[in-house]
Design a protein around this motif. Structure first.
Motif, PDB file in Angstrom:
ATOM      1  N   ALA A  68       0.850  -1.196   0.000  1.00 16.40           N
ATOM      2  CA  ALA A  68       0.000   0.000   0.000  1.00 16.40           C
ATOM      3  C   ALA A  68       0.879   1.237   0.000  1.00 16.40           C
ATOM      4  N   HIS A 107      -3.115  -0.865  -3.365  1.00 16.48           N
ATOM      5  CA  HIS A 107      -3.958   0.063  -2.596  1.00 16.48           C
ATOM      6  C   HIS A 107      -3.254   1.405  -2.433  1.00 16.48           C
ATOM      7  N   THR A 160      -6.805  -0.060  -5.926  1.00 17.94           N
ATOM      8  CA  THR A 160      -7.938   0.478  -5.159  1.00 17.94           C
ATOM      9  C   THR A 160      -7.539   1.830  -4.581  1.00 17.94           C
ATOM     10  N   THR A 162      -8.526   4.966  -2.061  1.00 16.35           N
ATOM     11  CA  THR A 162      -9.324   5.424  -0.933  1.00 16.35           C
ATOM     12  C   THR A 162      -8.976   6.882  -0.654  1.00 16.35           C
ATOM     13  N   ARG A 225      -9.112  -2.251   3.184  1.00 15.11           N
ATOM     14  CA  ARG A 225      -8.989  -1.876   1.775  1.00 15.11           C
ATOM     15  C   ARG A 225     -10.309  -1.508   1.076  1.00 15.11           C
TER      16      ARG A 225
END
Length: 351
Positions: A68, A107, A160, A162, A225
């Motif tokens: 990440a 991520h 992904t 966020t 996640r």
């Protein structure tokens, strides 16, 4: 997990490093100026300037094999060089995004801000579906919106994404940094405890959250996640009356329409380094509904807005700091020396 953190030496970065180190993760901290005490068993540092030509290559090397990436890096000064702030915040975000995707990082967690939201209609807290057109008179808000548009274009890929949208973030160890950015160099910190009155618009309501609570939300996001956006704020906003009380001063109501030209004039004259766009933000931005973070992450803030602000004010009065270049101690002699060598904070880049 192997987690790379940009802006790891700042207000949120130091809190996140504390939390993720305690959780046993393998961390790589990226910053333009790394701490003097460098690598440790769980944390290694790499110097990366997101505005430099070699940034893409350096980011690619750092992101290789990461589980990440947490992107915190942002600039608040020099406030008189908006182009530099745009290169760091917006173009730097683009470089981080492209490098993370190219490295196959699964991520990316981006620290956005309540500053992306459009002006409020009333004092009803808004969730993450509120429009994100920002406040046009604030460079900070415009840049945060532009950074989110880059994320929009990358949604749906293998990484992904966020977005964390916290309110104003505080902790005690940021006291020296806030003094450096918000108070003229010749003003000692003890003056903050000698304010008889505080001229401020009594309508002020500001979403606030503690840096440790933000770090807790980041840790939960890294574990689960989820994609999308999360608002982060203590339940009750900080009010003008609470701000005055924290300083031990009497609140004197002065409409924001009167404060703004005075603040803008002081900024243009280099008497203080905070542009009037921040005042516009304070009165335009909505309060935050953090329901998604509570429901999906199990997140609950441990400090109220009043408690967080009181801690920040105590940190400012005592010159609290941390062992990183961004949160270094602030003294009047040191601030004056920096001003003589490099000019005011509002137009120099090395702060």
């Amino acid at each position: 997990m192997r987690i790379v953190i940009t802006g790891a030496t700042g207000n949120v970065g130091t809190a996140l490093v504390r939390r993720l180190t305690a959780d046993g993760h393998d961390l790589v901290g990226l910053a333009r100026r790394v701490p003097a005490e460098n690598d440790g068993p769980q944390l290694s540092w790499r110097s990366v300037d997101l505005t430099a030509d070699d940034a893409p290559a350096r980011l690619g090397e750092a992101f290789a094999g990461a589980d990440a990436v947490v992107h915190l890096a942002w600039g608040f000064q020099p406030s008189h060089d908006e182009r530099h702030l745009e290169r760091l915040g917006v173009e730097g975000t683009g470089r981080v995004l492209r490098a993370a995707v190219a490295a196959g990082v699964p991520h990316l967690v981006h620290q956005s801000s309540l500053g992306v939201y459009s002006p409020r209609a009333d004092d009803t807290p808004v969730d993450e579906s509120w429009p994100t057109h920002g406040v046009r008179t604030s460079p900070y808000s415009r840049h945060k919106v532009a950074a989110e548009r880059l994320l929009d274009a990358a949604e749906g890929g293998t990484t992904t994404i966020t977005r964390m949208r916290p309110g104003i973030i505080g902790q005690r160890s940021a006291g020296s940094a806030l003094l450096r950015y918000g108070v003229p160099a010749a003003v000692p910190s003890r003056v903050l405890g000698m304010l008889p009155v505080l001229p401020l618009d009594r309508r002020l309501r500001i979403p606030v959250v503690h840096a440790d609570d933000v770090a807790d939300a980041f840790a939960r996001v890294l574990d689960r996640r989820p994609g999308g956006a999360f608002n982060l704020a203590a339940p009750d906003p900080l009010t003008a009356a609470a701000i005055a009380a924290a300083f031990g001063a009497r609140l004197v109501h002065v409409p924001s329409s009167v404060l703004r030209p005075a603040m803008a004039a002081a900024w243009h004259l280099r008497l203080q380094q905070v542009d009037a766009g921040w005042l516009d933000l304070a009165f335009a931005l909505p309060l935050l509904d953090s329901g998604r973070a509570r429901t999906e992450l199990g997140w609950t803030p441990t400090r109220t807005a009043v408690e967080t602000f009181a801690e920040v004010v105590d940190g400012m009065r005592t010159g609290a700091s941390a062992p990183t270049p961004v949160l270094r101690p602030r003294t009047v002699p040191g601030a004056l020396r920096d001003a003589l060598r490099s000019g005011p904070v509002g137009r120099r880049r090395e702060s």
